[in-house]
Design an enzyme around this catalytic site. Sequence first.
Site, PDB file in Angstrom:
ATOM      1  N   ARG A  41       2.610  -6.002  -1.793  1.00 21.46           N
ATOM      2  CA  ARG A  41       1.439  -6.521  -2.518  1.00 21.46           C
ATOM      3  C   ARG A  41       1.252  -5.818  -3.864  1.00 21.46           C
ATOM      4  O   ARG A  41       0.820  -6.421  -4.846  1.00 21.46           O
ATOM      5  CB  ARG A  41       0.175  -6.416  -1.650  1.00 21.46           C
ATOM      6  N   GLU A  69      -0.250   3.057   0.493  1.00 19.67           N
ATOM      7  CA  GLU A  69      -1.583   3.240   1.098  1.00 19.67           C
ATOM      8  C   GLU A  69      -1.557   4.286   2.228  1.00 19.67           C
ATOM      9  O   GLU A  69      -0.484   4.583   2.785  1.00 19.67           O
ATOM     10  CB  GLU A  69      -2.086   1.871   1.628  1.00 19.67           C
ATOM     11  N   HIS A  91      -3.668   1.374  -3.938  1.00 22.36           N
ATOM     12  CA  HIS A  91      -4.460   0.891  -2.809  1.00 22.36           C
ATOM     13  C   HIS A  91      -5.810   1.609  -2.737  1.00 22.36           C
ATOM     14  O   HIS A  91      -5.997   2.649  -3.368  1.00 22.36           O
ATOM     15  CB  HIS A  91      -3.680   1.132  -1.521  1.00 22.36           C
ATOM     16  N   ASN A 113      -5.623  -8.427   3.685  1.00 24.75           N
ATOM     17  CA  ASN A 113      -7.018  -8.219   3.258  1.00 24.75           C
ATOM     18  C   ASN A 113      -7.880  -9.385   3.736  1.00 24.75           C
ATOM     19  O   ASN A 113      -9.002  -9.189   4.214  1.00 24.75           O
ATOM     20  CB  ASN A 113      -7.137  -8.159   1.728  1.00 24.75           C
TER      21      ASN A 113
HETATM   22  O1  F6P Z   1      -8.493  -2.518   3.978  1.00 24.44           O
HETATM   23  C1  F6P Z   1      -7.652  -2.241   2.918  1.00 24.44           C
HETATM   24  C2  F6P Z   1      -7.149  -0.832   2.993  1.00 24.44           C
HETATM   25  O2  F6P Z   1      -6.377  -0.581   1.850  1.00 24.44           O
HETATM   26  C3  F6P Z   1      -6.337  -0.506   4.264  1.00 24.44           C
HETATM   27  O3  F6P Z   1      -4.973  -0.809   4.162  1.00 24.44           O
HETATM   28  C4  F6P Z   1      -6.609   0.953   4.439  1.00 24.44           C
HETATM   29  O4  F6P Z   1      -6.329   1.416   5.745  1.00 24.44           O
HETATM   30  C5  F6P Z   1      -8.054   1.033   4.068  1.00 24.44           C
HETATM   31  O5  F6P Z   1      -8.253   0.093   3.021  1.00 24.44           O
HETATM   32  C6  F6P Z   1      -8.493   2.395   3.578  1.00 24.44           C
HETATM   33  O6  F6P Z   1      -9.885   2.406   3.430  1.00 24.44           O
HETATM   34  P1  F6P Z   1     -10.794   3.196   4.492  1.00 24.44           P
HETATM   35  O7  F6P Z   1     -10.302   4.604   4.423  1.00 24.44           O
HETATM   36  O8  F6P Z   1     -12.195   3.024   3.956  1.00 24.44           O
HETATM   37  O9  F6P Z   1     -10.600   2.580   5.837  1.00 24.44           O
END
Ligand code: F6P
Length: 272
Positions: A125, A148, A213, A82
């Site tokens: 995490r 995620e 996530h 992050n």
């Molecule tokens: O940036 C953090 C996160 O959890 C990434 O691992 C993930 O790809 C992303 O956010 C998802 O968010 P968005 O769909 O807005 O890119």
Amino acid sequence: MTEEEAKEDFLKRIENYRMQYEPLDLEYDEDKSYIKVINAGKSFYVHNVNGHVQSRVVYFLMNIHLLPRSIYLSRHGESEYNRIGRLGGDSPLSENGLKYAGKLLEYFANEKLDDFRIWSSQKIRAAQTASHLKDLAEHTEFWKCLDEIDAGICEGLTYEDFESRYPKQFAERDKDKYHYRYPSGESYEDLVARLEPVIMELERQSNVLVVSHQAVLRCILAYFTNQNRDDLPYLKVPLHTVIKLTPKAYSCEVEMFKFDIDAVNTYREKPK
Ligand code: F6P
């Protein structure tokens, strides 16, 4: 309201329903498909149910309950990835992330919840965050389906890398973020399908904390707050914030508790 007044009010409500609605008749309505939920789910009468959608509705109705409880959503604490703006991966918590996990323990110790369960993703995490709380919970479970969104070929890239390496893909995602599927990865639509068992199980449970996530929690939040597909991928689920959902009769109360611990902002606005 006293117990007696509440009972009287409830019986009056049933009387009003009786004036407005017509009961189903076993013979007359023989051909119709219906389900009767008796005594708030104590028993069910399922009649003439056909096909996938109808049986999903029956399954859903058999799993919901009306007992008071809250569902808590939290992202893992801030991670090393992050901090440098990278997508996905499996990096550990940053120093701030570890502080957040400690504060989360204080927060839930104060909530004093009965039959408290924690469901975490299997990413390091999230597991690190959840394991700080394990002594408070009846059970801590690690679900692969809470991991995620899989960003496929973009795992480990920043949004800037993604845009410069794959400009067409990047533009396509901006055009329709809900349906866009990362090459060798997932879309939000895929995530929603992956999360169905979690959501159904959440409906059955009492107090649960889900440690997961950004993308995954957007889908769960959208389900409980009735958001549409265009808005879902842009819901705000910031780091170091607990979202408390308390289901009510016709809606879900949403409370956000932002902790005073620094974290990067991982939110990317919807392009104009
Ligand atoms: O940036 C953090 C996160 O959890 C990434 O691992 C993930 O790809 C992303 O956010 C998802 O968010 P968005 O769909 O807005 O890119």
